[in-house]
Write a protein that holds these residues in place. Structure first.
Motif, PDB file in Angstrom:
ATOM      1  N   GLN A  67       0.833  -1.202   0.000  1.00 17.78           N
ATOM      2  CA  GLN A  67       0.000   0.000   0.000  1.00 17.78           C
ATOM      3  C   GLN A  67       0.871   1.257   0.000  1.00 17.78           C
ATOM      4  OE1 GLN A  67      -2.145   0.498   3.642  1.00 17.78           O
ATOM      5  NE2 GLN A  67      -3.603   1.943   2.785  1.00 17.78           N
ATOM      6  N   LYS A  68       0.491   2.218  -0.814  1.00 14.43           N
ATOM      7  CA  LYS A  68       1.213   3.488  -0.792  1.00 14.43           C
ATOM      8  C   LYS A  68       0.776   4.277   0.438  1.00 14.43           C
ATOM      9  CE  LYS A  68      -1.977   5.764  -3.943  1.00 14.43           C
ATOM     10  NZ  LYS A  68      -2.136   6.463  -5.199  1.00 14.43           N
ATOM     11  N   ASP A  69       1.609   5.221   0.810  1.00 11.62           N
ATOM     12  CA  ASP A  69       1.341   6.041   1.983  1.00 11.62           C
ATOM     13  C   ASP A  69       1.871   7.437   1.710  1.00 11.62           C
ATOM     14  OD1 ASP A  69       0.685   6.870   4.570  1.00 11.62           O
ATOM     15  OD2 ASP A  69       1.526   5.091   5.503  1.00 11.62           O
ATOM     16  N   ALA A  70       1.509   8.359   2.547  1.00 12.52           N
ATOM     17  CA  ALA A  70       1.914   9.754   2.372  1.00 12.52           C
ATOM     18  C   ALA A  70       3.433   9.884   2.450  1.00 12.52           C
ATOM     19  CB  ALA A  70       1.265  10.623   3.436  1.00 12.52           C
ATOM     20  N   GLU A  71       3.973  10.678   1.561  1.00 14.09           N
ATOM     21  CA  GLU A  71       5.407  10.957   1.598  1.00 14.09           C
ATOM     22  C   GLU A  71       5.737  11.778   2.832  1.00 14.09           C
ATOM     23  OE1 GLU A  71       7.730  13.952  -1.061  1.00 14.09           O
ATOM     24  OE2 GLU A  71       7.713  12.012  -2.076  1.00 14.09           O
ATOM     25  N   GLY A  72       4.815  12.603   3.215  1.00 16.03           N
ATOM     26  CA  GLY A  72       5.042  13.470   4.365  1.00 16.03           C
ATOM     27  C   GLY A  72       5.830  14.707   3.953  1.00 16.03           C
ATOM     28  N   PRO A  73       5.905  15.655   4.830  1.00 18.35           N
ATOM     29  CA  PRO A  73       6.601  16.893   4.489  1.00 18.35           C
ATOM     30  C   PRO A  73       8.117  16.811   4.644  1.00 18.35           C
ATOM     31  CG  PRO A  73       5.695  17.053   6.689  1.00 18.35           C
ATOM     32  CD  PRO A  73       5.247  15.726   6.132  1.00 18.35           C
ATOM     33  N   PHE A  74       8.657  15.644   5.028  1.00 12.24           N
ATOM     34  CA  PHE A  74      10.068  15.592   5.389  1.00 12.24           C
ATOM     35  C   PHE A  74      10.959  14.837   4.412  1.00 12.24           C
ATOM     36  CE2 PHE A  74       7.671  15.852   9.458  1.00 12.24           C
ATOM     37  CZ  PHE A  74       7.996  17.164   9.745  1.00 12.24           C
ATOM     38  N   TYR A  75      10.457  14.504   3.219  1.00  9.50           N
ATOM     39  CA  TYR A  75      11.314  13.845   2.235  1.00  9.50           C
ATOM     40  C   TYR A  75      12.364  14.829   1.727  1.00  9.50           C
ATOM     41  CZ  TYR A  75      13.039  11.739  -2.017  1.00  9.50           C
ATOM     42  OH  TYR A  75      13.861  11.232  -2.992  1.00  9.50           O
ATOM     43  N   LYS A  76      13.553  14.328   1.529  1.00  8.93           N
ATOM     44  CA  LYS A  76      14.643  15.147   0.998  1.00  8.93           C
ATOM     45  C   LYS A  76      15.434  14.276   0.029  1.00  8.93           C
ATOM     46  CE  LYS A  76      18.463  17.958   2.627  1.00  8.93           C
ATOM     47  NZ  LYS A  76      19.287  18.311   3.779  1.00  8.93           N
ATOM     48  N   SER A  77      15.536  14.696  -1.202  1.00 10.67           N
ATOM     49  CA  SER A  77      16.234  13.895  -2.211  1.00 10.67           C
ATOM     50  C   SER A  77      17.751  13.972  -2.003  1.00 10.67           C
ATOM     51  CB  SER A  77      15.873  14.385  -3.608  1.00 10.67           C
ATOM     52  OG  SER A  77      16.311  15.705  -3.792  1.00 10.67           O
ATOM     53  N   SER A  78      18.450  13.132  -2.717  1.00 12.03           N
ATOM     54  CA  SER A  78      19.917  13.096  -2.752  1.00 12.03           C
ATOM     55  C   SER A  78      20.562  12.619  -1.459  1.00 12.03           C
ATOM     56  CB  SER A  78      20.486  14.467  -3.143  1.00 12.03           C
ATOM     57  OG  SER A  78      19.976  14.882  -4.379  1.00 12.03           O
ATOM     58  N   ALA A  79      19.882  11.771  -0.713  1.00  9.47           N
ATOM     59  CA  ALA A  79      20.488  11.186   0.481  1.00  9.47           C
ATOM     60  C   ALA A  79      21.671  10.316   0.048  1.00  9.47           C
ATOM     61  CB  ALA A  79      19.466  10.359   1.248  1.00  9.47           C
ATOM     62  N   PRO A  80      22.662  10.188   0.896  1.00 10.15           N
ATOM     63  CA  PRO A  80      23.843   9.392   0.527  1.00 10.15           C
ATOM     64  C   PRO A  80      23.546   7.891   0.545  1.00 10.15           C
ATOM     65  CG  PRO A  80      24.037  10.163   2.789  1.00 10.15           C
ATOM     66  CD  PRO A  80      22.806  10.801   2.223  1.00 10.15           C
ATOM     67  N   PRO A  81      24.226   7.135  -0.312  1.00  5.11           N
ATOM     68  CA  PRO A  81      24.075   5.678  -0.276  1.00  5.11           C
ATOM     69  C   PRO A  81      24.757   5.131   0.981  1.00  5.11           C
ATOM     70  CG  PRO A  81      25.638   6.320  -1.993  1.00  5.11           C
ATOM     71  CD  PRO A  81      25.103   7.575  -1.383  1.00  5.11           C
ATOM     72  N   ARG A  82      24.024   4.326   1.750  1.00  7.33           N
ATOM     73  CA  ARG A  82      24.598   3.715   2.948  1.00  7.33           C
ATOM     74  C   ARG A  82      23.639   2.678   3.516  1.00  7.33           C
ATOM     75  NH1 ARG A  82      24.967   9.122   6.514  1.00  7.33           N
ATOM     76  NH2 ARG A  82      22.833   9.852   6.315  1.00  7.33           N
ATOM     77  N   THR A  83      24.189   1.737   4.238  1.00 13.64           N
ATOM     78  CA  THR A  83      23.366   0.725   4.897  1.00 13.64           C
ATOM     79  C   THR A  83      23.308   0.942   6.402  1.00 13.64           C
ATOM     80  OG1 THR A  83      25.228  -0.797   4.982  1.00 13.64           O
ATOM     81  CG2 THR A  83      23.709  -1.027   3.114  1.00 13.64           C
ATOM     82  N   LEU A  84      24.083   1.877   6.925  1.00 12.72           N
ATOM     83  CA  LEU A  84      23.965   2.313   8.318  1.00 12.72           C
ATOM     84  C   LEU A  84      23.316   3.695   8.274  1.00 12.72           C
ATOM     85  CD1 LEU A  84      24.356   2.126  11.346  1.00 12.72           C
ATOM     86  CD2 LEU A  84      26.709   2.926  11.034  1.00 12.72           C
ATOM     87  N   ILE A  85      22.014   3.727   8.532  1.00 15.78           N
ATOM     88  CA  ILE A  85      21.242   4.965   8.404  1.00 15.78           C
ATOM     89  C   ILE A  85      21.449   5.857   9.634  1.00 15.78           C
ATOM     90  CG2 ILE A  85      18.938   5.950   8.039  1.00 15.78           C
ATOM     91  CD1 ILE A  85      19.904   4.200   5.685  1.00 15.78           C
ATOM     92  N   GLU A  86      21.388   5.268  10.823  1.00 11.95           N
ATOM     93  CA  GLU A  86      21.553   6.039  12.068  1.00 11.95           C
ATOM     94  C   GLU A  86      22.009   5.104  13.170  1.00 11.95           C
ATOM     95  OE1 GLU A  86      21.814   8.898  14.866  1.00 11.95           O
ATOM     96  OE2 GLU A  86      21.592   9.245  12.730  1.00 11.95           O
ATOM     97  N   LYS A  87      22.853   5.597  14.071  1.00  7.99           N
ATOM     98  CA  LYS A  87      23.338   4.759  15.173  1.00  7.99           C
ATOM     99  C   LYS A  87      23.084   5.349  16.547  1.00  7.99           C
ATOM    100  CE  LYS A  87      28.012   6.463  14.469  1.00  7.99           C
ATOM    101  NZ  LYS A  87      29.379   6.106  14.177  1.00  7.99           N
ATOM    102  N   GLU A  88      22.570   6.572  16.634  1.00  2.00           N
ATOM    103  CA  GLU A  88      22.308   7.207  17.925  1.00  2.00           C
ATOM    104  C   GLU A  88      20.901   6.877  18.393  1.00  2.00           C
ATOM    105  OE1 GLU A  88      21.878  11.726  19.428  1.00  2.00           O
ATOM    106  OE2 GLU A  88      23.680  11.334  18.230  1.00  2.00           O
ATOM    107  N   GLY A  89      20.766   5.779  19.116  1.00  3.47           N
ATOM    108  CA  GLY A  89      19.473   5.314  19.593  1.00  3.47           C
ATOM    109  C   GLY A  89      19.475   3.806  19.728  1.00  3.47           C
TER     110      GLY A  89
END
Length: 183
Positions: free
Chosen positions: A35-57
């Motif tokens: 199912q598709k869902d809202a993109e939301g107001p926080f999409y930002k293109s050109s994110a860097p390629p990576r498999t570690l998205i975030e580690k603080e948490g």
């Protein structure tokens, strides 16, 4: 003859078979489409390629496979997934690319990334955004939710279908979830 008897009689004729069988199969195939869902107001293109998205948490591993929705079983090679979510404080980074990344599926449609278990904020349940692109298929923007989150019922969108609500399993140092996507 009533409608129910008529349909049962049609199914009993051997050379015709069940005329409703194709309709049911078609619906089953459509049921696997994510199912598709809202993109939301926080999409930002050109994110860097990576498999570690975030580690603080709290560490979280998400893995899955990309499939074609027209047959629910053919894998989609080399799909590209934009992934984004809020940080451990419930904030989206609009200046940089914290909690954002681009993940590429392999030739068998497998993908995985490590990030954090995002917190809920406001009435929104914990969620991760995805924008998936693959050659020859329509782009899909969707969101992933987590089983047991009480905010799912309170969410303003109220559209988290069960296939987008995943369970998490404990691993040694993190939680792990599987999210298969059907384009």
């Amino acid at each position: 003859m009533n409608r129910k008897s008529f349909i049962q009689a049609l199914g009993a004729i051997p050379f015709i078979g069940n005329p409703l069988k194709g309709i049911a199969e078609g619906n089953e195939k459509e049921n696997c489409k994510t199912q598709k869902d809202a993109e939301g107001p926080f999409y930002k293109s050109s994110a860097p390629p990576r498999t570690l998205i975030e580690k603080e948490g709290e560490p979280l591993l998400i893995e899955g496979k990309i499939f074609r929705a027209d047959d629910c079983q053919t894998t989609v090679p080399n799909a590209v997934l934009d992934v984004w979510h809020c940080d451990s404080h419930g904030e989206y980074d609009m200046q940089g690319y914290k909690c954002r990344g681009v993940v590429k599926a392999d030739r068998e449609g497998n993908y995985s990334f490590t990030t954090i278990f995002p917190p809920p904020y406001g009435n929104r349940p914990r969620h991760i955004h995805f924008k998936i692109r693959a050659e020859g298929l329509r782009e899909l923007t969707t969101q992933l939710y987590f089983h047991g989150d009480p905010n799912i019922q309170n969410d303003f969108a109220r559209n988290a279908e069960k296939d987008r609500v995943i369970s998490l399993q404990p691993m040694k140092d993190m939680k792990k979830g599987t999210f298969n996507i059907y384009l």
